[in-house]
Design a protein around this motif. Structure first.
Motif, short mmCIF file in Angstrom:
data_model
loop_
_atom_site.label_atom_id
_atom_site.label_comp_id
_atom_site.label_asym_id
_atom_site.label_seq_id
_atom_site.Cartn_x
_atom_site.Cartn_y
_atom_site.Cartn_z
N TRP A 69 -0.19 -15.43 -10.18
CA TRP A 69 -0.26 -15.23 -11.63
C TRP A 69 0.52 -13.99 -12.05
N ASN A 70 0.43 -12.95 -11.25
CA ASN A 70 1.17 -11.72 -11.54
C ASN A 70 2.68 -11.98 -11.44
N ASP A 71 3.04 -12.81 -10.47
CA ASP A 71 4.45 -13.11 -10.22
C ASP A 71 5.07 -13.88 -11.39
N CYS A 72 4.26 -14.76 -11.98
CA CYS A 72 4.82 -15.57 -13.07
C CYS A 72 4.50 -14.99 -14.45
N GLY A 73 3.82 -13.84 -14.46
CA GLY A 73 3.56 -13.17 -15.73
C GLY A 73 2.32 -13.64 -16.45
N LYS A 74 1.51 -14.48 -15.83
CA LYS A 74 0.28 -14.97 -16.46
C LYS A 74 -0.74 -13.84 -16.59
N THR A 75 -0.70 -12.94 -15.64
CA THR A 75 -1.56 -11.76 -15.70
C THR A 75 -0.72 -10.55 -15.29
N THR A 76 -1.15 -9.36 -15.72
CA THR A 76 -0.39 -8.17 -15.36
C THR A 76 -1.28 -7.22 -14.56
N LEU A 77 -0.90 -6.99 -13.33
CA LEU A 77 -1.68 -6.11 -12.45
C LEU A 77 -0.98 -4.76 -12.35
N PRO A 78 -1.78 -3.69 -12.19
CA PRO A 78 -1.14 -2.37 -12.01
C PRO A 78 -0.33 -2.32 -10.72
N HIS A 79 0.73 -1.52 -10.74
CA HIS A 79 1.59 -1.36 -9.56
C HIS A 79 1.61 0.09 -9.11
N TRP A 80 1.63 0.31 -7.81
CA TRP A 80 1.85 1.64 -7.24
C TRP A 80 2.98 1.52 -6.23
N LEU A 81 3.95 2.40 -6.33
CA LEU A 81 5.13 2.39 -5.45
C LEU A 81 5.81 1.02 -5.43
N GLY A 82 5.77 0.35 -6.57
CA GLY A 82 6.44 -0.95 -6.70
C GLY A 82 5.66 -2.10 -6.10
N ILE A 83 4.44 -1.79 -5.63
CA ILE A 83 3.63 -2.85 -5.00
C ILE A 83 2.38 -3.07 -5.87
N SER A 84 2.05 -4.34 -6.11
CA SER A 84 0.94 -4.65 -7.01
C SER A 84 -0.40 -4.29 -6.37
N SER A 85 -1.41 -4.09 -7.26
CA SER A 85 -2.73 -3.67 -6.77
C SER A 85 -3.33 -4.73 -5.83
N VAL A 86 -3.05 -6.02 -6.10
CA VAL A 86 -3.64 -7.06 -5.25
C VAL A 86 -3.04 -7.00 -3.84
N GLU A 87 -1.79 -6.59 -3.73
CA GLU A 87 -1.19 -6.45 -2.38
C GLU A 87 -1.79 -5.25 -1.64
N TRP A 88 -1.98 -4.14 -2.39
CA TRP A 88 -2.61 -2.96 -1.78
C TRP A 88 -4.02 -3.31 -1.30
N MET A 89 -4.76 -4.02 -2.18
CA MET A 89 -6.13 -4.39 -1.84
C MET A 89 -6.15 -5.33 -0.62
N SER A 90 -5.19 -6.25 -0.61
CA SER A 90 -5.10 -7.19 0.52
C SER A 90 -4.91 -6.46 1.83
N MET A 91 -4.00 -5.49 1.83
CA MET A 91 -3.73 -4.74 3.05
C MET A 91 -4.98 -3.97 3.49
N ALA A 92 -5.66 -3.38 2.51
CA ALA A 92 -6.85 -2.59 2.83
C ALA A 92 -7.96 -3.49 3.40
N VAL A 93 -8.21 -4.62 2.73
CA VAL A 93 -9.28 -5.53 3.19
C VAL A 93 -8.94 -6.07 4.57
N CYS A 94 -7.68 -6.46 4.75
CA CYS A 94 -7.25 -7.03 6.03
C CYS A 94 -7.48 -6.03 7.17
N LEU A 95 -7.06 -4.79 6.96
CA LEU A 95 -7.22 -3.77 8.00
C LEU A 95 -8.69 -3.47 8.27
N LEU A 96 -9.48 -3.40 7.20
CA LEU A 96 -10.90 -3.10 7.33
C LEU A 96 -11.63 -4.21 8.10
N VAL A 97 -11.38 -5.45 7.71
CA VAL A 97 -12.05 -6.59 8.37
C VAL A 97 -11.58 -6.70 9.82
N ALA A 98 -10.28 -6.50 10.04
CA ALA A 98 -9.74 -6.59 11.40
C ALA A 98 -10.36 -5.51 12.29
#
Lengths: 301, 263
Positions: free
Chosen positions: B221-250
């Protein structure tokens, strides 16, 4: 090689599967581990291999505590626990290739191991299509592939036909007697254990009943040796025995059995019979087989 | 050094997938949605003719990503994890693996890395299939404006990376759940149920953005503009969250798996 000290384990609180179990497996021995179904044999093997931690007590393999062992100890151990764990969709050879990868060894030992267990001709066949005996052989091959010093086998002769049992027996004896490896195996086949093992441990309901050589078990249980005296007129000959000797007619009727702790007493009896004009043909020590000893030890349970 | 030590484990995982359905499943994951989208474009081509000066690839790419991210890829990931764990469960092979000098921790990581590689390979295949099917549609109906020279390669590369990152948390969750329960069916069933519930929740629940099973949808949705997510260092919040959750669960799964017993 293996030292088990005061081992206790329970799956549910208060119900001990193993209770204060202790025994020692010397290096270079073929050690038999006996017990009825559900007596705790497989649990003991799992504890020896460090697959689950004991509630109390210790297992030492080559001096390494197996409560939470470093994975490097498994370079020295080959194991087969219960049914062989196989990837059924892979061939026998591929199953061995996988283990070679995990053990960091080359593929050159795969052919040799397949020949050793007699599976060379079915190496390219899927493991799922193997018979029970072939699966057992493949399980054995997996445990031998990396040339371990200690081999732990849970019921390795299960599912094998008589020829297969004889072949595997020869292989196990070769590994221990010629190559000096230590083999710990559980088995229900008491005849096989008797003919191969140097020492045994018998457990029942998680408790040790005996640990030592079969001869020690024999002596410990009977206290005295039984001798079979084949002679003329055995019923008459029995009446010549004095009160210090327990005598009984043999079921075949051509001999009688006497029990004594002293070998010299047998020589005296022989002399006494001959002097009384009775022809003595043979004097044979009668050894109880392991099955009889096992049943006596476990009180026929 | 560590890579060299783990190489045999990853190779072993590849060997285990021989003669299984898994390689075909990876191919299916790559081509299924692009083929469906291509057929839709060919059959209803008049609806998809872009306005003059607009690159037809943007709409085609969005259609593929949206269709995949919403349901196909999450369900595919759940089944992929199940397919990878199934041989271990069926052959009761953990007890065999635990008595090798590899160690439980490395076994856990090796399988997880192999699963991640399967996802990456499939997504690369997915974007190649998008390009190929788009060109086929263009060859049949040139009005669709999908010529090879206009393929937005950089955007597709970024989307491949982003979508992979957003799929990894649910993959790791399913993996850890399957390993710790030593089961395939229960985690897969629960996973599919959670995906369906997540599809409902993303329609209006504020906190759905924190649901790992909804991360791919928010990314699309963020990619097609349906929703707008905050970005840090050019990376969207959902990607940051994904990396964090993935590392934590792993990390949690690795910690727990190392203490697992065979009873």
């Amino acid at each position: 090689m293996i030292t088990v000290q005061s081992l206790t384990y329970s799956y549910t609180k208060g119900q001990h599967v193993l209770e204060d179990l202790s025994f020692h497996v010397p290096k270079g021995s073929l050690f038999g581990f006996l017990g009825a179904n559900g007596s705790g044999k497989t649990t003991t093997i799992r504890l020896i291999l460090g697959l689950c931690p004991p509630k109390s007590g210790h297992v030492l393999v080559k001096g390494v505590q197996m409560d939470s062992p470093s994975s490097t100890i498994y370079k020295e151990i080959g194991a087969m626990i219960e049914q062989p764990s196989l990837y059924g969709h892979l061939t026998g050879e591929e199953n061995l290739q996988l283990n070679a990868l995990y053990h960091g060894i080359g593929k050159e030992s795969i052919d040799k191991t397949l020949s050793l267990v007699g599976l060379k001709h079915v190496a390219k066949k899927r493991a799922a299509a193997y018979s029970l005996g072939m699966k057992q052989r493949l399980g054995l091959a997996l445990s031998l592939l990396h040339n371990p010093e200690l081999i732990v086998l849970d019921e390795p002769l299960n599912g094998l036909d008589p020829k297969g049992i004889a072949e595997i027996r020869e292989l196990l004896l070769l590994l221990v007697k010629k190559e000096g490896r230590t083999l710990f195996m559980s088995s229900h086949l008491l005849g096989e254990v008797e003919s191969t093992c140097d020492a045994i441990c018998v457990i029942d309901n998680g408790k040790k009943l005996f640990s030592g050589s079969i001869d020690e078990l024999r002596r410990g249980l009977t206290g005295q040796a039984t001798w079979r005296i084949e002679c003329d007129r055995p019923e008459y000959a029995m009446t010549l025995m004095d009160a210090t000797v327990e005598a009984a007619l043999a079921p075949t009727g051509d001999a009688f059995l006497v029990q004594t702790t002293d070998k010299k007493r047998i020589a005296e009896l022989n002399k006494q019979l001959v002097q009384s004009g009775i022809g003595v043909y043979t004097l044979t020590p009668v050894e109880r087989n392991l099955e009889e000893l096992y049943i006596k030890l476990t009180n026929g349970n | 050094m560590e890579t060299n030590r783990n190489q045999p484990i990853i190779l072993a995982e590849w060997m285990k997938s021989r003669r299984t359905f898994t390689p075909w499943f990876l191919v299916a994951g790559s081509v299924l949605v692009p083929i469906v989208c291509c057929l839709i474009y060919i059959n209803r081509w008049s609806y998809f003719i872009p306005e003059t000066g607009i690159n037809g690839w943007s709409a085609y790419l969005q259609m593929n990503v949206n269709l995949s991210a919403a349901l196909m890829l999450p369900v595919w990931i759940i089944l992929l994890v199940a397919l990878n764990i199934h041989p271990e469960q069926k052959g009761n092979t953990w007890k065999r693996l635990f008595v090798t000098p590899v160690g439980k921790g490395r076994l856990f990581i090796g399988k997880l890395v192999y699963l991640s590689l399967e996802v990456v390979v499939t997504l690369i295949g997915f974007f190649l299939a998008i390009g190929l099917t788009g060109m086929i549609a263009h060859a049949i109906h040139p009005n669709l404006a999908l010529p090879a020279k206009n393929i937005p390669l950089f955007h597709m590369l970024l989307t491949t990376i982003g979508l992979t990152i957003c799929l990894l948390p649910m993959m790791t969750l399913q993996y850890v759940f399957s390993l710790l329960t030593n089961n395939v069916l229960v985690p897969a069933s629960i996973g599919i149920f959670v995906v369906i519930v997540s599809m409902v929740l993303v329609q209006g629940w504020t906190y759905a953005v924190y649901d790992p099973y909804a991360f791919p949808v928010f990314y699309a949705w963020n990619d097609c503009g349906k929703t707008t997510l905050p970005h840090w260092l050019g990376i969207s919040s959902v990607e940051w969250m994904s990396m964090a959750v993935c590392l934590l669960v792993a990390w949690g799964g690795w910690w727990k798996f190392r203490r697992i017993s065979i009873k």
